[in-house]
Design a protein around this motif. Structure first.
Motif, PDB file in Angstrom:
ATOM      1  N   HIS A  69      -3.838   6.547  16.857  1.00 33.82           N
ATOM      2  CA  HIS A  69      -5.058   7.310  16.578  1.00 33.82           C
ATOM      3  C   HIS A  69      -5.055   7.741  15.116  1.00 33.82           C
ATOM      4  O   HIS A  69      -4.108   7.433  14.368  1.00 33.82           O
ATOM      5  CB  HIS A  69      -5.131   8.537  17.512  1.00 33.82           C
ATOM      6  CG  HIS A  69      -3.922   9.412  17.395  1.00 33.82           C
ATOM      7  ND1 HIS A  69      -2.791   9.216  18.152  1.00 33.82           N
ATOM      8  CD2 HIS A  69      -3.634  10.444  16.573  1.00 33.82           C
ATOM      9  CE1 HIS A  69      -1.871  10.120  17.817  1.00 33.82           C
ATOM     10  NE2 HIS A  69      -2.365  10.867  16.860  1.00 33.82           N
TER      11      HIS A  69
ATOM     12  N   MET B  77      -3.554   6.202  11.616  1.00 36.52           N
ATOM     13  CA  MET B  77      -2.893   4.938  11.951  1.00 36.52           C
ATOM     14  C   MET B  77      -3.914   3.840  12.284  1.00 36.52           C
ATOM     15  O   MET B  77      -3.610   2.657  12.209  1.00 36.52           O
ATOM     16  CB  MET B  77      -1.934   5.173  13.128  1.00 36.52           C
ATOM     17  CG  MET B  77      -0.908   4.107  13.362  1.00 36.52           C
ATOM     18  SD  MET B  77       0.047   3.612  11.917  1.00 36.52           S
ATOM     19  CE  MET B  77       1.227   4.958  11.773  1.00 36.52           C
TER      20      MET B  77
ATOM     21  N   ASN C 212       0.752  10.190   1.531  1.00 34.64           N
ATOM     22  CA  ASN C 212       1.762  10.994   2.225  1.00 34.64           C
ATOM     23  C   ASN C 212       3.184  10.545   1.913  1.00 34.64           C
ATOM     24  O   ASN C 212       4.136  11.278   2.161  1.00 34.64           O
ATOM     25  CB  ASN C 212       1.515  10.933   3.732  1.00 34.64           C
ATOM     26  CG  ASN C 212       0.445  11.926   4.148  1.00 34.64           C
ATOM     27  OD1 ASN C 212       0.495  13.085   3.761  1.00 34.64           O
ATOM     28  ND2 ASN C 212      -0.537  11.463   4.891  1.00 34.64           N
TER      29      ASN C 212
ATOM     30  N   LYS D 257       0.857  -1.175   0.000  1.00 37.83           N
ATOM     31  CA  LYS D 257       0.000   0.000   0.000  1.00 37.83           C
ATOM     32  C   LYS D 257       0.895   1.227   0.000  1.00 37.83           C
ATOM     33  O   LYS D 257       1.728   1.425   0.897  1.00 37.83           O
ATOM     34  CB  LYS D 257      -0.926  -0.013   1.211  1.00 37.83           C
ATOM     35  CG  LYS D 257      -2.002   1.055   1.129  1.00 37.83           C
ATOM     36  CD  LYS D 257      -1.556   2.344   1.751  1.00 37.83           C
ATOM     37  CE  LYS D 257      -2.495   3.493   1.582  1.00 37.83           C
ATOM     38  NZ  LYS D 257      -2.399   4.463   2.666  1.00 37.83           N
TER      39      LYS D 257
ATOM     40  N   THR E 203      -2.395   6.053  22.072  1.00 35.25           N
ATOM     41  CA  THR E 203      -1.097   6.118  21.374  1.00 35.25           C
ATOM     42  C   THR E 203      -1.295   5.962  19.867  1.00 35.25           C
ATOM     43  O   THR E 203      -0.651   6.628  19.058  1.00 35.25           O
ATOM     44  CB  THR E 203      -0.155   4.986  21.887  1.00 35.25           C
ATOM     45  OG1 THR E 203      -0.064   5.100  23.296  1.00 35.25           O
ATOM     46  CG2 THR E 203       1.215   5.079  21.269  1.00 35.25           C
TER      47      THR E 203
ATOM     48  N   LEU F  73       4.732   4.551  16.603  1.00 37.59           N
ATOM     49  CA  LEU F  73       5.595   5.147  17.632  1.00 37.59           C
ATOM     50  C   LEU F  73       4.862   5.169  18.964  1.00 37.59           C
ATOM     51  O   LEU F  73       3.631   5.291  19.005  1.00 37.59           O
ATOM     52  CB  LEU F  73       5.960   6.583  17.234  1.00 37.59           C
ATOM     53  CG  LEU F  73       6.539   6.768  15.833  1.00 37.59           C
ATOM     54  CD1 LEU F  73       6.733   8.259  15.536  1.00 37.59           C
ATOM     55  CD2 LEU F  73       7.864   6.018  15.685  1.00 37.59           C
TER      56      LEU F  73
ATOM     57  N   GLY G  27       6.953   4.163  11.546  1.00 35.77           N
ATOM     58  CA  GLY G  27       6.147   2.977  11.861  1.00 35.77           C
ATOM     59  C   GLY G  27       5.205   3.398  12.967  1.00 35.77           C
ATOM     60  O   GLY G  27       4.816   4.572  13.030  1.00 35.77           O
TER      61      GLY G  27
ATOM     62  N   THR H 269       3.932   4.576   4.786  1.00 36.17           N
ATOM     63  CA  THR H 269       3.339   5.837   5.231  1.00 36.17           C
ATOM     64  C   THR H 269       4.421   6.879   5.500  1.00 36.17           C
ATOM     65  O   THR H 269       5.556   6.734   5.011  1.00 36.17           O
ATOM     66  CB  THR H 269       2.420   5.579   6.453  1.00 36.17           C
ATOM     67  OG1 THR H 269       1.753   6.791   6.783  1.00 36.17           O
ATOM     68  CG2 THR H 269       3.170   5.047   7.663  1.00 36.17           C
ATOM     69  N   ASN H 270       4.093   7.892   6.278  1.00 38.61           N
ATOM     70  CA  ASN H 270       5.038   8.997   6.481  1.00 38.61           C
ATOM     71  C   ASN H 270       5.566   9.070   7.912  1.00 38.61           C
ATOM     72  O   ASN H 270       5.896  10.135   8.401  1.00 38.61           O
ATOM     73  CB  ASN H 270       4.373  10.335   6.101  1.00 38.61           C
ATOM     74  CG  ASN H 270       3.177  10.640   6.996  1.00 38.61           C
ATOM     75  OD1 ASN H 270       2.671   9.751   7.671  1.00 38.61           O
ATOM     76  ND2 ASN H 270       2.741  11.878   7.013  1.00 38.61           N
TER      77      ASN H 270
ATOM     78  N   LYS I 275      -4.834   1.441   9.489  1.00 39.35           N
ATOM     79  CA  LYS I 275      -3.653   0.616   9.155  1.00 39.35           C
ATOM     80  C   LYS I 275      -3.537  -0.572  10.108  1.00 39.35           C
ATOM     81  O   LYS I 275      -3.343  -1.706   9.675  1.00 39.35           O
ATOM     82  CB  LYS I 275      -2.367   1.446   9.237  1.00 39.35           C
ATOM     83  CG  LYS I 275      -2.240   2.416   8.087  1.00 39.35           C
ATOM     84  CD  LYS I 275      -0.944   3.193   8.175  1.00 39.35           C
ATOM     85  CE  LYS I 275      -1.126   4.589   7.621  1.00 39.35           C
ATOM     86  NZ  LYS I 275      -1.787   4.657   6.318  1.00 39.35           N
TER      87      LYS I 275
HETATM   88  N1  LIG Z   1       1.194   5.768  17.294  1.00 29.61           N
HETATM   89  C1  LIG Z   1       1.393   6.368  16.110  1.00 29.61           C
HETATM   90  N2  LIG Z   1       2.606   6.250  15.506  1.00 29.61           N
HETATM   91  C2  LIG Z   1       2.832   6.859  14.318  1.00 29.61           C
HETATM   92  N3  LIG Z   1       1.911   7.608  13.650  1.00 29.61           N
HETATM   93  C3  LIG Z   1       0.687   7.754  14.201  1.00 29.61           C
HETATM   94  C4  LIG Z   1       0.379   7.133  15.454  1.00 29.61           C
HETATM   95  N4  LIG Z   1      -0.914   7.435  15.760  1.00 29.61           N
HETATM   96  C5  LIG Z   1      -1.366   8.213  14.773  1.00 29.61           C
HETATM   97  N5  LIG Z   1      -0.433   8.423  13.823  1.00 29.61           N
HETATM   98  C6  LIG Z   1      -0.641   9.258  12.631  1.00 29.61           C
HETATM   99  O1  LIG Z   1      -0.938   8.433  11.501  1.00 29.61           O
HETATM  100  C7  LIG Z   1      -0.408   9.079  10.344  1.00 29.61           C
HETATM  101  C8  LIG Z   1      -0.347   8.096   9.185  1.00 29.61           C
HETATM  102  O2  LIG Z   1      -1.644   7.926   8.625  1.00 29.61           O
HETATM  103  P1  LIG Z   1      -2.113   8.736   7.310  1.00 29.61           P
HETATM  104  O3  LIG Z   1      -1.831  10.198   7.490  1.00 29.61           O
HETATM  105  O4  LIG Z   1      -3.499   8.326   7.026  1.00 29.61           O
HETATM  106  O5  LIG Z   1      -1.066   8.208   6.252  1.00 29.61           O
HETATM  107  P2  LIG Z   1      -1.187   7.658   4.747  1.00 29.61           P
HETATM  108  O6  LIG Z   1      -1.571   8.819   3.889  1.00 29.61           O
HETATM  109  O7  LIG Z   1       0.173   7.154   4.486  1.00 29.61           O
HETATM  110  O8  LIG Z   1      -2.245   6.564   4.743  1.00 29.61           O
HETATM  111  C9  LIG Z   1       0.913   9.606  10.838  1.00 29.61           C
HETATM  112  O9  LIG Z   1       1.402  10.642  10.038  1.00 29.61           O
HETATM  113  C10 LIG Z   1       0.571  10.087  12.251  1.00 29.61           C
HETATM  114  O10 LIG Z   1       0.153  11.422  12.235  1.00 29.61           O
END
Ligand SMILES: Nc1ncnc2c1ncn2[C@@H]1O[C@H](COP(=O)(O)OP(=O)(O)O)[C@@H](O)[C@H]1O
Ligand SMILES: CC(=O)N[C@@H](CCC(=O)OP(=O)(O)O)C(=O)O
Length: 310
Positions: free
Chosen positions: A249, A252, A37, A33, A247, A224, A222, A218-219, A255
């Motif tokens: 939200h 994420m 971002n 996938k 943690t 965190l 992993g 993703t951006n 995913k």
């Molecule tokens: N525990 C976490 N660790 C890392 N990122 C997180 C976490 N919880 C929420 N996020 C958020 O999830 C985002 C990734 O999802 P999203 O922006 O939808 O990415 P994509 O466009 O790649 O699908 C990160 O940029 C971050 O802001």
């Protein structure tokens, strides 16, 4: 491959390290996938295309599912249309759905196809409408209203959930050595289009194709923790704790949901990796250290590292 900066012994080491992984993944499907971002830098995009071509050339069947949330946002902004997210899903009225189809099915899908093709692959772009690939229905979200009332149903328009995948087109493409590139748009029996979160589509495809691995790019590095440390080797119980304490939200959430569902339903492993790292897919697949967060089912011991040993 070797140049002045890379001693030949190091090149040999890299190739030797990759060999057991190439053997393990040979003839298997890997669903990648590619998040919107992670699609921002031209050099990274070219690197991603090269990685996908290399996978195919060493006998792996890559299937790319792409997002494009930020790209949809840019076009909506350009036409002066407000956009809103509820529980990580874009509220999609008919006009927004037209933009989603144009951006995901047109612009983004064809850009990835073209990049893979200019790097020596043979990619074919599809949306879920092609060959009835992704069947969908309207997604119902429930909110928490007053305690005495039934949960409130939130209308988010043309947002869909996957009800079925028809893999026949995939087998056909794979048999002819094409690389499928899928836009996350589904369709119902009446021919109505749905905007589906790309992570969810990737998870369903990985299950249907019984993929060896699901890679979600993703951006972030992993998953965190609160202090910014990278977590890995997570099982369902640990993920539930991380969601409960906030943690994990926002973006994420889909995913981790789809990663857990995938590993519970026959996918070998799921990893969330950093698309901002050059050649992240190759590092994840072909090196001992891997990159990102591994999510595993109950019966897999992945607690020690980002990847599973070959
Ligand atoms: N525990 C976490 N660790 C890392 N990122 C997180 C976490 N919880 C929420 N996020 C958020 O999830 C985002 C990734 O999802 P999203 O922006 O939808 O990415 P994509 O466009 O790649 O699908 C990160 O940029 C971050 O802001
Ligand atoms: C329902 C819903 O929210 N769909 C997403 C589809 C694209 C997507 O998932 O893109 P990323 O992977 O880049 O976030 C959207 O409209 O943004």
């Amino acid at each position: 491959m070797s140049n002045d900066a890379t001693p030949p012994t190091q090149v040999a080491h890299v190739l030797t390290e990759a060999l057991p992984y190439i053997r393990r993944f040979h003839g298997r499907t890997v669903v990648v996938k590619y998040g919107g971002n992670a699609m921002v830098d031209e050099e990274l995009k070219r690197g991603f295309a090269r990685d996908v071509v290399l996978m195919k050339l060493v006998g792996i069947n890559p299937v790319v599912v792409h997002g494009g949330g930020p790209q949809i946002g840019t076009v909506l902004e350009r036409i002066g249309k407000e956009t809103e997210f509820v529980q990580g899903m874009r509220v999609t009225d008919s006009e927004t759905m037209d933009v989603v189809e144009m951006v995901l099915g047109g612009l983004v899908n064809k850009e990835i196809v073209s990049l893979i093709n200019t790097h020596g692959g043979r990619a074919v772009g599809l949306s879920g409408k092609d060959g009835g690939l992704i069947q969908a229905r309207r997604l119902t979200l429930t909110g928490t209203g007053p305690a005495e009332k039934a949960p409130e149903i939130i209308d988010i328009g043309h947002v869909g959930e996957v009800t079925g995948i028809d893999p026949s087109l995939m087998s056909l493409l794979d048999g002819a050595d094409f690389i499928p590139v899928v836009a996350p748009i589904g369709v119902d029996e009446a021919g109505i289009s749905y905007n589906i979160n790309a992570d969810l589509v990737a998870g369903h495809l990985a299950q249907t194709l019984r993929a060896e691995k699901l890679i979600l790019m993703t951006n972030t590095a992993g998953i965190l923790d609160g202090a910014g440390n990278l977590l890995t080797g997570l099982d369902a119980e640990r993920v539930a704790q991380l969601i409960d304490d906030g943690t994990i939200h926002g973006g994420m959430l889909p995913k981790v949901d789809c990663a857990l569902q995938a590993v519970r339903n026959g996918v070998g492993a799921a990893t969330i990796i950093d698309g901002r790292v050059p050649h992240a897919v190759l590092l994840e697949l072909f090196t001992d250290s891997g990159v990102g967060t591994l999510i595993h089912g109950e019966d897999v011991n992945g607690a020690s590292g980002a990847t599973q040993a070959p």
